[in-house]
Design an enzyme around this catalytic site. Structure first.
Site, PDB file in Angstrom:
ATOM      1  N   ILE A  47       1.119  -0.759  -0.015  1.00  0.00           N
ATOM      2  CA  ILE A  47       0.122   0.441  -0.086  1.00  0.00           C
ATOM      3  C   ILE A  47       0.869   1.207   0.215  1.00  0.00           C
ATOM      4  O   ILE A  47       1.810   1.525   0.848  1.00  0.00           O
ATOM      5  CB  ILE A  47      -0.832   0.531   0.882  1.00  0.00           C
ATOM      6  N   HIS A  49       0.719   4.673   0.838  1.00  0.00           N
ATOM      7  CA  HIS A  49      -0.526   5.507   2.103  1.00  0.00           C
ATOM      8  C   HIS A  49      -0.560   6.417   2.128  1.00  0.00           C
ATOM      9  O   HIS A  49       0.508   7.496   1.652  1.00  0.00           O
ATOM     10  CB  HIS A  49      -0.183   5.112   3.778  1.00  0.00           C
ATOM     11  N   LYS A 249      -2.798  -0.810  11.269  1.00  0.00           N
ATOM     12  CA  LYS A 249      -3.995   0.204  10.734  1.00  0.00           C
ATOM     13  C   LYS A 249      -4.939  -1.279  10.417  1.00  0.00           C
ATOM     14  O   LYS A 249      -6.055  -0.867   9.177  1.00  0.00           O
ATOM     15  CB  LYS A 249      -3.755   0.660   9.392  1.00  0.00           C
TER      16      LYS A 249
END
Length: 480
Positions: A47, A49, A249
């Site tokens: 990812i 972010h 997260k």
């Protein structure tokens, strides 16, 4: 003597190496494994972010936003897969909206553009497979997805082309001081350097503590994942996060840049810094947890599971600085999420500190671009036909799941820092990453490695020494 030696060839070490190669210097990277991207960098959420998670004023916040802003141009310069697909942090009750407001305010303070809180009706127009329990989400249009293998390999290859030496299969045993810098003692001999960069992931505390009385402590935080087949890769189009916790997260559901669907990670602190095994309990947990984000999760389409380790430092912050009592020793430690996103910015920061320390001059011959391996599966028919006419090996498909050709595997072997193992080939061209998980293409890939490197069949490994595939010869193998 080297001007700089970097410990660790993950995404952070490779980013630092690439940025250092913009200067005139003699630098090397030492890595205990057989290739780049063999530790934390190979097993994560992939990812990019947006930057609303980290507390404002921290290095995590600053470098996340900077790295995110760098990623698109970097992907064009170095030819790796990146997509700005946007991310959502969902909530399932009214109390969750206050958390979303806090994240939004924090993100705006960090400099994240375009943040917006959406209601259920707006969300369903974007993501119809969200769980019935979802009532709102923080939407971040700058969130993205990337291939962590090709990002790391691209950085390392570009550094190597610009003069940085890579020493694989070289484990650092101790670090000592000299009048002119440091001795880095490895299992392959001693390296002398003016400066040392500690980018050793979960082992960064070990090397820091060799030179400093101000000790740090890194915990390996395991995250387990499930990867689903490409036939459900479009089940969601955005990266779907749950509300964050103290451990991270949370479990996400996201498409990948290669068209799969990824679910994970769990978060469990462990003592063993080599324990990348998955567990039944962990996988069951993340599957159940992911159902809170999306409905009717097509979990029967799982093709593999894996686990990675994040380097969690007790202070919950990146440690990026010159060690006060060890001049010339630079830490890039505690680089957990958003470390992948932050890596390009960390590279700029650390290289700048070393350049200032040594008074380095710009490298006038620096080449800032790189072309990746051509992938037939992503080409138009006419482009594919032209490539096959140029080299017929591109017309010989070895991995049918991912449509990887002999020509692509040969390219993976003969590039700078070329592949020398099945996993090395897999990271570069995805041979073995499809539905059958290398069940059919491994023998053919081994034949190509045997021919092209060349390596004997007895020397071929899955992922370096200790993972040899062939353990003896039959009469048919004589001479191989």
């Amino acid at each position: 003597m080297y001007d700089a030696v970097i410990i660790g060839a993950g995404v952070v070490g490779s980013a630092i190496a690439r940025e250092l190669s913009k200067y005139r210097l003699n630098a090397c990277v030492v890595e205990k494994e057989e290739d780049v991207c063999c530790g934390t960098s190979k097993a994560n959420s992939a990812i990019v972010h947006a930057g609303f998670d980290a507390e404002s004023g921290t290095l995590k916040a600053k470098l996340n936003v900077e790295g995110n802003a760098m990623m698109e141009q970097l992907s064009k310069d170095l030819d790796f897969s990146f997509k700005r697909n946007g991310s959502m942090v969902i909530c399932t009750d009214e109390a969750g909206f206050s958390v979303l407001e806090t994240l939004k305010a924090r993100g705006e303070k960090n400099g994240v553009p375009g943040l917006e809180i959406l209601n259920r009706e707006q969300l369903m127009a974007l993501e119809p497979n969200l769980s019935d329990a979802v009532i709102g989400a923080l939407y971040a249009p700058t969130g993205g997805i990337v291939c962590p293998f090709n990002l790391t390999i691209a950085l390392a290859e570009n550094a190597a082309v610009n003069g940085v030496e890579f020493k694989f299969g070289t484990e650092v045993e101790s670090i000592g001081r000299t009048d002119s810098g440091y001795t880095v003692t490895t299992d392959q001999g001693t390296i002398y350097a003016k400066t040392v960069v500690n980018a050793a992931g979960v082992y960064a505390d070990k090397f820091h503590n060799m030179v400093s009385k101000d000790k740090i402590h890194i915990t390996a935080r395991k995250g387990e994942y499930c990867l689903l087949d490409k036939n459900v890769g479009n089940y969601v189009s955005h990266t779907i996060f749950q509300l964050p916790s103290a451990m991270g997260k949370g479990v996400l559901v996201t498409p990948t840049v290669h068209g799969n669907l990824l679910v994970g990670p769990t978060a469990a602190d462990i003592e063993d810094k080599e324990a990348t095994n998955t567990t039944r309990e962990g996988l069951d947990f993340l599957i159940e947890k992911a159902k809170e984000s999306v409905k009717d999760l097509p979990i029967r389409q799982v093709i593999t599971s894996f686990a990675g380790l994040r380097a969690h430092e007790d202070g919950d912050e990146f440690i990026i600085k010159e060690v006060e009592e060890a001049p010339g020793f630079f830490d890039a430690a505690g680089i957990e999420s958003p470390g992948l996103t932050s890596a390009p910015a960390i590279g700029v920061m650390v290289a700048g500190m070393i350049a200032q320390k040594l008074g380095l001059e710009a490298n006038p011959n620096f080449v800032g671009t790189r072309r990746g391996i051509p992938h037939l599966d992503a080409m138009k028919q006419e482009e594919r036909a032209a490539l096959i006419r140029q080299n017929p090996a591109y017309g010989n498909i070895i991995c049918r799941c991912e449509m990887v050709s002999e020509g692509e595997i040969m390219d993976a072997i003969h590039r700078p820092l070329g592949a020398r193992s099945l996993d090395g080939v897999k990271r570069r061209v995805r041979a073995g990453m499809g539905r059958c998980q290398a069940g059919f293409c491994s023998p053919r890939t081994m034949e190509i490695l045997h021919r092209e490197v060349p390596l004997s069949m007895l020397e071929l490994t899955k992922s370096g020494p200790g993972s040899e595939i062939v353990v003896g010869r039959s009469k048919e193998m004589e001479g191989m």
